[in-house]
Design a protein around this motif. Structure first.
Motif, PDB file in Angstrom:
ATOM      1  N   GLY A  62       0.814  -1.213   0.000  1.00  0.00           N
ATOM      2  CA  GLY A  62       0.000   0.000   0.000  1.00  0.00           C
ATOM      3  C   GLY A  62       0.844   1.257   0.000  1.00  0.00           C
ATOM      4  O   GLY A  62       2.076   1.207  -0.085  1.00  0.00           O
ATOM      5  N   ALA A  63       0.169   2.381   0.101  1.00  0.00           N
ATOM      6  CA  ALA A  63       0.894   3.656   0.171  1.00  0.00           C
ATOM      7  C   ALA A  63       1.725   3.702   1.452  1.00  0.00           C
ATOM      8  O   ALA A  63       2.848   4.222   1.463  1.00  0.00           O
ATOM      9  CB  ALA A  63      -0.082   4.824   0.124  1.00  0.00           C
ATOM     10  N   SER A  64       1.199   3.100   2.525  1.00  0.00           N
ATOM     11  CA  SER A  64       1.919   3.131   3.801  1.00  0.00           C
ATOM     12  C   SER A  64       3.269   2.428   3.699  1.00  0.00           C
ATOM     13  O   SER A  64       4.226   2.818   4.371  1.00  0.00           O
ATOM     14  CB  SER A  64       1.087   2.469   4.896  1.00  0.00           C
ATOM     15  N   GLN A  92      -6.042   1.575  -4.529  1.00  0.00           N
ATOM     16  CA  GLN A  92      -7.430   1.242  -4.182  1.00  0.00           C
ATOM     17  C   GLN A  92      -8.383   2.429  -4.194  1.00  0.00           C
ATOM     18  O   GLN A  92      -9.557   2.281  -3.886  1.00  0.00           O
ATOM     19  CB  GLN A  92      -7.465   0.543  -2.819  1.00  0.00           C
ATOM     20  N   LYS A  93      -7.878   3.625  -4.510  1.00  0.00           N
ATOM     21  CA  LYS A  93      -8.767   4.781  -4.578  1.00  0.00           C
ATOM     22  C   LYS A  93      -9.284   4.988  -6.002  1.00  0.00           C
ATOM     23  O   LYS A  93     -10.432   5.306  -6.207  1.00  0.00           O
ATOM     24  CB  LYS A  93      -8.041   6.055  -4.125  1.00  0.00           C
ATOM     25  N   ASP A 116       2.917  11.602  -2.704  1.00  0.00           N
ATOM     26  CA  ASP A 116       1.898  10.580  -2.474  1.00  0.00           C
ATOM     27  C   ASP A 116       0.647  11.049  -3.221  1.00  0.00           C
ATOM     28  O   ASP A 116       0.032  12.044  -2.835  1.00  0.00           O
ATOM     29  CB  ASP A 116       1.635  10.463  -0.966  1.00  0.00           C
ATOM     30  N   THR A 174      -6.930  13.175   1.321  1.00  0.00           N
ATOM     31  CA  THR A 174      -8.142  12.374   1.238  1.00  0.00           C
ATOM     32  C   THR A 174      -9.114  12.649   2.385  1.00  0.00           C
ATOM     33  O   THR A 174     -10.322  12.655   2.197  1.00  0.00           O
ATOM     34  CB  THR A 174      -7.735  10.878   1.276  1.00  0.00           C
TER      35      THR A 174
HETATM   36  C1  LIG Z   1      -5.505   5.958   1.473  1.00  0.00           C
HETATM   37  C2  LIG Z   1      -4.278   6.774   1.508  1.00  0.00           C
HETATM   38  C3  LIG Z   1      -3.089   6.297   2.087  1.00  0.00           C
HETATM   39  C4  LIG Z   1      -3.001   4.955   2.775  1.00  0.00           C
HETATM   40  O1  LIG Z   1      -2.984   3.976   1.806  1.00  0.00           O
HETATM   41  P1  LIG Z   1      -2.707   2.441   2.210  1.00  0.00           P
HETATM   42  O2  LIG Z   1      -2.614   1.813   0.849  1.00  0.00           O
HETATM   43  O3  LIG Z   1      -3.895   1.993   2.989  1.00  0.00           O
HETATM   44  O4  LIG Z   1      -1.457   2.371   2.951  1.00  0.00           O
HETATM   45  C5  LIG Z   1      -1.987   7.097   2.035  1.00  0.00           C
HETATM   46  N1  LIG Z   1      -2.019   8.317   1.461  1.00  0.00           N
HETATM   47  C6  LIG Z   1      -3.143   8.806   0.914  1.00  0.00           C
HETATM   48  C7  LIG Z   1      -3.134  10.162   0.301  1.00  0.00           C
HETATM   49  C8  LIG Z   1      -4.308   8.054   0.922  1.00  0.00           C
HETATM   50  O5  LIG Z   1      -5.433   8.546   0.378  1.00  0.00           O
END
Ligand SMILES: *Cc1c(COP(=O)(O)O)cnc(C)c1O
Length: 362
Positions: free
Chosen positions: A77-79, A198-199, A175, A155
């Protein structure tokens, strides 16, 4: 909308285009004539190789990624990238600048502190409860930083950068989880762009990374192998088993975006969708739109009535209207409508109709 489906305003995982869902269904038992499902397919097979290469080629084409950038598909994921970015990019001076424009920006900063000599806050809108994006004149940038990190679309709070920070040659790392492919971006202005898919791109489980080649190969010696960007490049993102299904879905979603006219067309549609909501918010005084106008997000629209009980009633009434996930993030309260690429214009119009009815009734 296909019968029985509702307008899902979730911030993520979120709606996927219906033609893509139908294609997934149609191909699920026998993908690309292989006699097996993509769910069952070896990532070392020729068919899968074509899928991952097509997904990367589509990303390059849609975002006009310059030749001196790599496109990677990663786990975590982004994390995961909150850790991997400082591990890979933060080794020259060991200093990086973070601009704190919201919760995820802050999470990235916190994580970077573990791996850098010094993670610095170069600017923050925390004092303003993240109602605006820190402007250039609010920033204190370190000339010797390895990179400057921004969260492009916030977000939770519903803001987006209305300008590109000037970093005097220091690579800008963004990000873009919640705005990726919602409009064109000039990739050449960034050292790296990453996004949890996933967004706006696929189901959860995959991170997209676009990175300039000269930033590769400087990682900390103790960087876990699967997080070494240079090694992942050498292995076409398949050092180990990649998230095969989400990558397949990225291919289908990007095929769809190309058919729809690419990111200029998406931008126009997204601007129109967001304007339906913001124009209504600006035309009345029952609902409050809490963020600085110039910094409004096109993807995540936050609003509230000012009365927590009324907010609760608004959210409670959503199911009856065929909506879900309109509750705001717990840090902000109120309501949030996430209107990513796959949210049809009709969904936004139906939401505004509900907002008008609710305001009239209260
Ligand atoms: C949802 C989101 C994250 C977290 O994403 P994960 O894939 O759940 O780690 C990080 N940064 C932004 C801007 C997000 O919208």
């Amino acid at each position: 909308m296909i019968d029985g489906r509702i307008y899902n305003f979730s911030a993520g995982p979120s709606m996927l285009p219906e033609p893509v869902l139908l294609k997934i269904r149609d191909e699920l038992l026998n993908t690309a004539g292989s006699g097996m499902s993509v769910l069952e397919m070896s990532h070392r097979s020729k068919v899968y190789d074509e899928i991952i290469n097509a997904a990367a080629a589509n990303v390059r084409e849609l975002l006009a990624v310059p030749d001196n950038y790599k496109v990677l598909f990663l786990h975590g994921g982004a994390s995961g990238l909150f850790s991997a970015i400082p591990m890979n990019l933060g080794t020259k001076s060991g200093i990086a600048d973070y601009i704190i424009s919201g919760n995820f920006a802050n999470a990235a900063y916190k994580e970077a502190g573990k791996y850098l000599k010094e993670a610095r806050i170069a600017g923050s809108s925390a004092d303003d409860e993240f109602r605006h994006i820190p402007r250039q004149e609010e920033l204190t940038l370190s000339p010797d930083a390895d990179y400057v990190h921004v969260c492009w679309n916030n977000t939770i709070f519903g803001t987006k950068y209305p300008y590109l920070p000037e970093t005097n040659g220091v690579p800008l790392v963004a990000d873009m989880s919640s705005s990726i492919m919602s409009e064109p971006v000039d990739v050449s202005r960034f050292g790296a762009i990453y996004a949890g898919v996933q967004k706006n791109l696929a189901p959860a489980g995959l991170t997209l990374l676009i990175i300039r080649e000269d930033l590769l190969g400087h990682e900390r010696a103790d960087t876990p192998k699967i997080w070494k960007f240079a090694t992942q490049c050498e292995n076409n993102s398949m050092l180990n088993t990649p998230p095969t299904f989400p990558i397949y879905c990225v291919k289908l979603v990007t095929d769809y975006l190309k058919e729809q006219g690419g990111l200029e067309a998406m931008k126009q549609r997204n601007e129109e969708k967001a304007a339906i909501l913001y124009d209504y918010l600006d035309s009345q005084d029952f609902y409050l739109s809490g963020v600085n106008k110039a910094d409004r997000s096109m993807m995540n629209v936050t609003f509230r009535t000012g009365d927590p009980e009324l907010d609760k009633a608004f959210v409670a009434g959503q199911a009856e209207r065929g909506f879900s996930n309109l509750k705001g993030h717990r840090l902000v309260g109120g309501m949030r409508a996430s209107i990513y690429n796959a949210m049809p214009r009709e969904g936004v119009e139906a939401l505004v109709a509900y907002m008008k009815d609710f305001a009239a009734a209260h």
